[in-house]
Design an enzyme around this catalytic site. Structure first.
Site, PDB file in Angstrom:
ATOM      1  CG  ASP A   1     -21.590 -22.319 -13.224  1.00 21.58           C
ATOM      2  OD1 ASP A   1     -22.375 -22.814 -14.209  1.00 21.58           O
ATOM      3  OD2 ASP A   1     -22.321 -22.618 -12.078  1.00 21.58           O
TER       4      ASP A   1
ATOM      5  CG  ASP B   1     -18.703 -30.642  -3.404  1.00 18.83           C
ATOM      6  OD1 ASP B   1     -18.433 -30.099  -4.376  1.00 18.83           O
ATOM      7  OD2 ASP B   1     -18.880 -30.421  -2.383  1.00 18.83           O
TER       8      ASP B   1
ATOM      9  CE  LYS C   1     -22.840 -25.921 -14.738  1.00 18.39           C
ATOM     10  NZ  LYS C   1     -23.705 -26.756 -13.780  1.00 18.39           N
TER      11      LYS C   1
ATOM     12  CD  GLU D   1     -11.704 -24.746 -10.940  1.00 16.77           C
ATOM     13  OE1 GLU D   1     -11.615 -26.255 -10.122  1.00 16.77           O
ATOM     14  OE2 GLU D   1     -13.129 -24.095 -10.769  1.00 16.77           O
ATOM     15  CG  ASP D   2     -14.454 -28.797 -10.411  1.00 11.11           C
ATOM     16  OD1 ASP D   2     -13.941 -26.969 -11.107  1.00 11.11           O
ATOM     17  OD2 ASP D   2     -14.157 -28.884  -9.527  1.00 11.11           O
TER      18      ASP D   2
ATOM     19  NE  ARG E   1     -15.371 -32.753  -3.055  1.00  8.24           N
ATOM     20  CZ  ARG E   1     -15.685 -31.726  -3.564  1.00  8.24           C
ATOM     21  NH1 ARG E   1     -15.418 -31.611  -4.292  1.00  8.24           N
ATOM     22  NH2 ARG E   1     -15.775 -30.783  -2.050  1.00  8.24           N
TER      23      ARG E   1
ATOM     24  CE  LYS F   1     -12.332 -30.397   1.081  1.00  8.11           C
ATOM     25  NZ  LYS F   1     -13.523 -30.965   1.735  1.00  8.11           N
ATOM     26  N   GLY F   2     -12.195 -29.783  -5.552  1.00  8.47           N
ATOM     27  CA  GLY F   2     -13.235 -30.454  -7.602  1.00  8.47           C
ATOM     28  C   GLY F   2     -12.217 -30.901  -8.128  1.00  8.47           C
TER      29      GLY F   2
ATOM     30  CG  PHE G   1     -25.484 -29.047  -9.179  1.00  8.55           C
ATOM     31  CD1 PHE G   1     -24.333 -28.008  -9.534  1.00  8.55           C
ATOM     32  CD2 PHE G   1     -24.719 -30.344  -8.314  1.00  8.55           C
ATOM     33  CE1 PHE G   1     -23.296 -28.092  -7.850  1.00  8.55           C
ATOM     34  CE2 PHE G   1     -24.441 -29.975  -7.933  1.00  8.55           C
ATOM     35  CZ  PHE G   1     -23.314 -28.792  -7.241  1.00  8.55           C
ATOM     36  CB  VAL G   2     -22.326 -32.639 -13.622  1.00  4.33           C
ATOM     37  CG1 VAL G   2     -23.182 -32.554 -14.286  1.00  4.33           C
ATOM     38  CG2 VAL G   2     -21.237 -31.113 -13.269  1.00  4.33           C
TER      39      VAL G   2
HETATM   40  P1  IMP Z   1     -17.337 -20.662 -11.537  1.00 10.06           P
HETATM   41  O1  IMP Z   1     -16.784 -19.913 -10.390  1.00 10.06           O
HETATM   42  O2  IMP Z   1     -19.025 -20.201 -11.295  1.00 10.06           O
HETATM   43  O3  IMP Z   1     -17.372 -20.902 -13.383  1.00 10.06           O
HETATM   44  O4  IMP Z   1     -17.402 -21.992 -10.780  1.00 10.06           O
HETATM   45  C1  IMP Z   1     -16.256 -22.937 -10.710  1.00 10.06           C
HETATM   46  C2  IMP Z   1     -17.184 -23.788  -9.326  1.00 10.06           C
HETATM   47  O5  IMP Z   1     -18.071 -23.599  -8.886  1.00 10.06           O
HETATM   48  C3  IMP Z   1     -16.351 -24.855  -9.938  1.00 10.06           C
HETATM   49  O6  IMP Z   1     -14.936 -25.045  -9.046  1.00 10.06           O
HETATM   50  C4  IMP Z   1     -16.848 -25.747  -9.053  1.00 10.06           C
HETATM   51  O7  IMP Z   1     -16.522 -25.869  -7.906  1.00 10.06           O
HETATM   52  C5  IMP Z   1     -18.954 -25.178  -8.676  1.00 10.06           C
HETATM   53  N1  IMP Z   1     -19.198 -25.255  -9.714  1.00 10.06           N
HETATM   54  C6  IMP Z   1     -19.980 -25.090 -10.435  1.00 10.06           C
HETATM   55  N2  IMP Z   1     -20.747 -26.120 -10.878  1.00 10.06           N
HETATM   56  C7  IMP Z   1     -21.049 -26.970 -10.352  1.00 10.06           C
HETATM   57  C8  IMP Z   1     -21.536 -28.293 -11.070  1.00 10.06           C
HETATM   58  O8  IMP Z   1     -23.016 -28.537 -11.554  1.00 10.06           O
HETATM   59  N3  IMP Z   1     -21.524 -29.307  -9.950  1.00 10.06           N
HETATM   60  C9  IMP Z   1     -20.027 -29.164  -8.471  1.00 10.06           C
HETATM   61  N4  IMP Z   1     -19.918 -28.269  -8.678  1.00 10.06           N
HETATM   62  C10 IMP Z   1     -20.126 -27.195  -9.470  1.00 10.06           C
HETATM   63 MG    MG Z   2     -14.007 -25.989  -7.682  1.00  6.75          MG
END
Ligand code: IMP
Ligand code: MG
Length: 178
Positions: free
Chosen positions: A101, A157, A129, A97-98, A163, A41-42, A150-151
């Site tokens: 990470d 969320d 990040k 993507e939001d 959100r 949803k992000g 963590f944002v």
């Molecule tokens: P990745 O697969 O670790 O790159 O994670 C990506 C997903 O993790 C994002 O689409 C977010 O939904 C969630 N996420 C990662 N960091 C944060 C944060 O700081 N705040 C909220 N959601 C996060």
């Molecule tokens: Mg996400």
């Protein structure tokens, strides 16, 4: 007690950057059309705002993946919770993507669309990040690179909350609040 949120990126900064990204994406896809794939949803708020700034023909679809439970640490494994309605075959896919990470989500998705015979696959993320990267992913467009905090807000969320904030912020621990 209500959590206190420290603003990291204001609504104005986000809107300005989204305009720039929209202009750049429109120029890069000149003469083509693009299928935006919003990762729920992000990325919903970012994807909608970005779509409004793209001037080439756009179609939008939505997917949901999970790599997180309700906590704040990635589990590494990515699952599809909701798949696309439209076929990505022969389309210029722009994954929206939001935040990137660990990189697991975007790494998984970029391969998925190549397997599904997209014409091209690009990725845009509102936030990056880089400190927490586990897999290298070539993201084509990045809104902002942020420190390892963590944002929340602008779609992001913490346990489904926040959100709707029109900015990106960090939840201040209760002991830091005055
Ligand atoms: P990745 O697969 O670790 O790159 O994670 C990506 C997903 O993790 C994002 O689409 C977010 O939904 C969630 N996420 C990662 N960091 C944060 C944060 O700081 N705040 C909220 N959601 C996060
Ligand atoms: Mg996400």
């Amino acid at each position: 007690m209500e959590d206190k949120i420290r603003v990291m990126l204001s609504e104005e900064e986000l809107e300005q950057r989204i305009r720039e990204l929209g202009a750049q994406i429109s120029a890069d896809y000149e003469g083509e059309s693009v299928m935006m794939v919003c990762i729920l949803k992000g990325a919903a708020m970012f994807a909608c705002e970005l779509a409004k700034r793209i001037t080439v023909p756009v179609i939008m679809d939505f997917m949901a993946t999970s790599s997180y439970g309700s906590g704040t640490v990635s589990s590494g494994e990515v699952k599809i919770k909701k798949d696309l309605d439209l076929s990505p075959e022969g389309k210029n896919i722009l994954i929206v993507e939001d935040i990137i990470d660990s990189g697991n989500t975007l790494n998984f998705l970029s391969h998925l669309f190549e397997e599904r015979n997209a014409k091209s696959v690009k990725m845009v993320t509102m936030l990056d990040k880089p400190d927490r990267r586990e897999v290298d992913v070539a993201v084509d467009y990045t809104g902002f690179t942020i420190p390892d905090e963590f944002v929340v807000g602008y779609g992001l969320d913490y346990d489904q909350r926040y959100r709707n904030l029109p900015y990106i912020g960090v939840i201040e621990p209760a002991d830091k609040q005055s």
